[in-house]
Design a protein around this motif. Structure first.
Motif, PDB file in Angstrom:
ATOM      1  N   GLY A   1      13.237  -4.166  34.161  1.00 33.03           N
ATOM      2  CA  GLY A   1      12.301  -4.470  35.233  1.00 33.03           C
ATOM      3  C   GLY A   1      11.903  -5.933  35.301  1.00 33.03           C
ATOM      4  N   VAL A   2      11.874  -6.485  36.526  1.00 36.13           N
ATOM      5  CA  VAL A   2      11.571  -7.897  36.715  1.00 36.13           C
ATOM      6  C   VAL A   2      10.552  -8.036  37.837  1.00 36.13           C
ATOM      7  N   TYR A   3       9.666  -9.045  37.714  1.00 34.66           N
ATOM      8  CA  TYR A   3       8.609  -9.270  38.697  1.00 34.66           C
ATOM      9  C   TYR A   3       8.307 -10.763  38.760  1.00 34.66           C
ATOM     10  N   TYR A   4       8.052 -11.272  39.972  1.00 37.55           N
ATOM     11  CA  TYR A   4       7.699 -12.684  40.161  1.00 37.55           C
ATOM     12  C   TYR A   4       6.330 -12.785  40.814  1.00 37.55           C
ATOM     13  N   ASP A   5       5.464 -13.625  40.243  1.00 39.22           N
ATOM     14  CA  ASP A   5       4.129 -13.895  40.775  1.00 39.22           C
ATOM     15  C   ASP A   5       4.149 -15.281  41.405  1.00 39.22           C
ATOM     16  N   ALA A   6       4.202 -15.329  42.734  1.00 40.18           N
ATOM     17  CA  ALA A   6       4.287 -16.612  43.434  1.00 40.18           C
ATOM     18  C   ALA A   6       3.038 -17.451  43.237  1.00 40.18           C
ATOM     19  N   SER A   7       1.880 -16.805  43.042  1.00 38.81           N
ATOM     20  CA  SER A   7       0.628 -17.548  42.922  1.00 38.81           C
ATOM     21  C   SER A   7       0.581 -18.404  41.663  1.00 38.81           C
TER      22      SER A   7
ATOM     23  N   GLU B   1       7.735  -9.880  28.818  1.00 38.33           N
ATOM     24  CA  GLU B   1       7.756 -11.319  28.602  1.00 38.33           C
ATOM     25  C   GLU B   1       7.579 -12.067  29.919  1.00 38.33           C
ATOM     26  N   GLY B   2       6.917 -13.225  29.861  1.00 40.80           N
ATOM     27  CA  GLY B   2       6.693 -14.015  31.060  1.00 40.80           C
ATOM     28  C   GLY B   2       7.058 -15.473  30.862  1.00 40.80           C
ATOM     29  N   PHE B   3       7.526 -16.096  31.949  1.00 41.11           N
ATOM     30  CA  PHE B   3       7.969 -17.485  31.927  1.00 41.11           C
ATOM     31  C   PHE B   3       7.318 -18.218  33.107  1.00 41.11           C
ATOM     32  N   TYR B   4       6.629 -19.319  32.815  1.00 39.07           N
ATOM     33  CA  TYR B   4       5.896 -20.056  33.837  1.00 39.07           C
ATOM     34  C   TYR B   4       6.700 -21.241  34.383  1.00 39.07           C
ATOM     35  N   ASN B   5       6.194 -21.788  35.510  1.00 38.94           N
ATOM     36  CA  ASN B   5       6.778 -22.985  36.129  1.00 38.94           C
ATOM     37  C   ASN B   5       8.261 -22.806  36.417  1.00 38.94           C
ATOM     38  N   VAL B   6       8.580 -21.670  37.003  1.00 31.91           N
ATOM     39  CA  VAL B   6       9.971 -21.330  37.275  1.00 31.91           C
ATOM     40  C   VAL B   6      10.635 -22.344  38.196  1.00 31.91           C
ATOM     41  N   ASP B   7       9.902 -22.819  39.205  1.00 28.23           N
ATOM     42  CA  ASP B   7      10.487 -23.758  40.166  1.00 28.23           C
ATOM     43  C   ASP B   7      10.875 -25.080  39.520  1.00 28.23           C
ATOM     44  N   MET B   8      10.235 -25.419  38.398  1.00 28.26           N
ATOM     45  CA  MET B   8      10.515 -26.684  37.736  1.00 28.26           C
ATOM     46  C   MET B   8      11.734 -26.605  36.821  1.00 28.26           C
TER      47      MET B   8
ATOM     48  N   VAL C   1       9.200  -2.223  36.079  1.00 26.31           N
ATOM     49  CA  VAL C   1       7.849  -2.779  35.994  1.00 26.31           C
ATOM     50  C   VAL C   1       7.195  -2.654  37.362  1.00 26.31           C
ATOM     51  N   ALA C   2       5.948  -2.184  37.389  1.00 21.80           N
ATOM     52  CA  ALA C   2       5.154  -2.136  38.622  1.00 21.80           C
ATOM     53  C   ALA C   2       3.845  -2.853  38.366  1.00 21.80           C
ATOM     54  N   VAL C   3       3.395  -3.647  39.343  1.00 21.68           N
ATOM     55  CA  VAL C   3       2.230  -4.509  39.147  1.00 21.68           C
ATOM     56  C   VAL C   3       1.167  -4.199  40.187  1.00 21.68           C
ATOM     57  N   ASN C   4      -0.087  -4.126  39.708  1.00 20.12           N
ATOM     58  CA  ASN C   4      -1.242  -3.945  40.573  1.00 20.12           C
ATOM     59  C   ASN C   4      -2.349  -4.837  40.039  1.00 20.12           C
ATOM     60  N   GLY C   5      -2.559  -5.984  40.705  1.00 20.42           N
ATOM     61  CA  GLY C   5      -3.549  -6.941  40.208  1.00 20.42           C
ATOM     62  C   GLY C   5      -3.133  -7.484  38.857  1.00 20.42           C
ATOM     63  N   ASP C   6      -4.026  -7.403  37.872  1.00 17.23           N
ATOM     64  CA  ASP C   6      -3.722  -7.876  36.519  1.00 17.23           C
ATOM     65  C   ASP C   6      -3.081  -6.799  35.651  1.00 17.23           C
ATOM     66  N   TYR C   7      -2.820  -5.645  36.220  1.00 22.75           N
ATOM     67  CA  TYR C   7      -2.240  -4.556  35.444  1.00 22.75           C
ATOM     68  C   TYR C   7      -0.734  -4.476  35.674  1.00 22.75           C
ATOM     69  N   TYR C   8       0.000  -4.488  34.576  1.00 21.18           N
ATOM     70  CA  TYR C   8       1.464  -4.395  34.578  1.00 21.18           C
ATOM     71  C   TYR C   8       1.845  -3.088  33.887  1.00 21.18           C
TER      72      TYR C   8
ATOM     73  N   ALA D   1      17.961  -4.855  37.486  1.00 22.08           N
ATOM     74  CA  ALA D   1      16.725  -4.825  38.271  1.00 22.08           C
ATOM     75  C   ALA D   1      16.709  -5.970  39.283  1.00 22.08           C
ATOM     76  N   VAL D   2      15.975  -5.749  40.369  1.00 24.28           N
ATOM     77  CA  VAL D   2      15.812  -6.771  41.409  1.00 24.28           C
ATOM     78  C   VAL D   2      14.359  -6.780  41.870  1.00 24.28           C
ATOM     79  N   TYR D   3      13.861  -7.990  42.220  1.00 26.11           N
ATOM     80  CA  TYR D   3      12.537  -8.120  42.813  1.00 26.11           C
ATOM     81  C   TYR D   3      12.617  -9.172  43.895  1.00 26.11           C
ATOM     82  N   LEU D   4      12.104  -8.844  45.090  1.00 27.15           N
ATOM     83  CA  LEU D   4      12.171  -9.751  46.235  1.00 27.15           C
ATOM     84  C   LEU D   4      10.848 -10.479  46.403  1.00 27.15           C
ATOM     85  N   SER D   5      10.914 -11.798  46.528  1.00 32.35           N
ATOM     86  CA  SER D   5       9.740 -12.626  46.796  1.00 32.35           C
ATOM     87  C   SER D   5       9.955 -13.365  48.097  1.00 32.35           C
ATOM     88  N   LYS D   6       8.968 -13.247  49.005  1.00 30.98           N
ATOM     89  CA  LYS D   6       9.110 -13.898  50.317  1.00 30.98           C
ATOM     90  C   LYS D   6       7.759 -14.418  50.781  1.00 30.98           C
TER      91      LYS D   6
END
Length: 343
Positions: free
Chosen positions: A76-82, A97-104, A127-134, A338-343
């Motif tokens: 499972g994969v998830y991206y948080d644009a914020s 596991e999480g990785f920050y500053n992906v665009d950089m 993985v399913a996300v609702n607010g701060d809950y993963y 797994a796939v996750y779409l961010s738009k």
């Protein structure tokens, strides 16, 4: 050169996925900021555990980059644009596991783990996300008896620097795909054609065995795995016999269910949602053998698939009538999971 165009050109030159030749000629067309929004697909796999990011804004010219991780298999994969952070459930490290500053990060950069959970899981999947809950679905056999199907949902709360395990929910069926719709959690009943829902899922705050609020069968599906919901359209994948060899490498499919909430509500608990109320995509041209995960974009009516048996990320549009469609994107990714779409 006009001052406002300087800033626009610098912004264009900084795009991550595409190398552009920039000009200071004021006659060149300038892309306004609101037109630069990209559509990206974040993917994981069980071949090397790395994260691939596909820019699918222009599906005739897909750009990609890969982040190297310490995992050797992931799901499972998830991206948080914020926060510009990508997260995945590691099947080799057995944690989130999480990785920050992906665009950089540049292509083939080794990404450092910035946030992680404890190693609580045995066989993590979606993985399913609702607010701060993963929430992570775990497919392992909880009681060690294969004759009594069960699974677990690990509920983590994200803090500034880690994931804290709040509680663990045991289910009376094997799990795979999960997705939130508001406060409700929909879950795939693995090895079956069934779909379950847990109403107000996060209100269950203690370790417990929890029965689904409702379970229905999806006519036409042999064994469902992937689940996606955008707007009021749900997409489910069918992996067929799932062995990944011979005819099973081409027997996969996916179902599109429009007006999903009313159709689900109108189907009795234990009942069957008729195939006539769905659209099914299947056939040799689809390259679908073991479509384990799915993402859906209601804006463009596009379905994205993680195809494990044939090692691909696939995309389909013009799906309204279903049938034996050819993918508009055919991207090689061994053991796609797994796939996750961010738009």
């Amino acid at each position: 050169m006009k001052t406002k165009n300087v800033f626009k050109l610098l912004s264009i030159c900084a795009l991550t996925f595409t190398t552009l030749s920039c000009s200071d000629d004021d006659t060149q067309p300038i892309m306004e900021e609101e037109d630069q929004t990209s559509v990206r697909l974040f993917t994981s796999n069980n071949s090397d555990g790395n994260i691939s990011i596909l820019d699918v804004t222009n599906m005739s010219n897909v750009q990609s980059k890969t982040l190297i991780t310490t995992s050797t298999a992931a799901d499972g994969v998830y991206y948080d644009a914020s926060t510009d952070a990508v997260f995945q459930a590691s099947r080799s490290n057995l944690n989130l596991e999480g990785f920050y500053n992906v665009d950089m990060l540049l292509n083939n950069t080794t990404a450092s783990i910035d946030i992680s959970s404890t190693t609580d899981m045995e066989s993590p999947r979606e993985v399913a996300v609702n607010g701060d809950y993963y929430v992570v679905a775990d497919n392992s056999d909880v009681d060690g008896d294969s004759n009594t199907p069960d699974g677990r949902l690990f509920v983590y709360q994200k803090t500034s620097n880690n994931f804290v395990l709040r509680n663990t929910i045991t289910t009376n069926f094997k799990l795979w795909g999960i997705v939130f719709s508001g406060a409700d959690l929909y879950a795939i009943v693995d090895t079956t054609d069934q779909l379950a829902v847990f109403n107000n899922f996060l209100s269950n705050t203690t370790d417990q065995t929890l029965m689904a609020s409702k379970t229905i069968s999806i006519e036409g599906i042999v064994r469902t795995h992937g689940i996606a919901l955008d707007g009021n359209t749900m997409v489910l994948t069918d992996i067929g016999v799932a062995s990944g060899t011979g005819t099973s490498a081409t027997d996969g499919a996916f179902h599109i269910i429009s007006d999903f909430s009313s159709k689900f509500n109108n189907t009795a608990n234990g009942g069957t949602l008729a195939l006539s109320e769905q659209v099914r995509v299947e056939g040799s041209s689809t390259l679908l053998g073991n479509p384990v995960d799915v993402a859906y974009d209601a804006t463009t009516n596009t379905v994205f698939i993680a195809e494990a048996a044939n090692g691909k990320i696939l995309a389909f549009n013009n799906i309204g009538s279903g049938g034996n469609l050819s993918p508009v994107i055919d991207y090689n990714l061994a053991s796609a999971s797994a796939v996750y779409l961010s738009k």
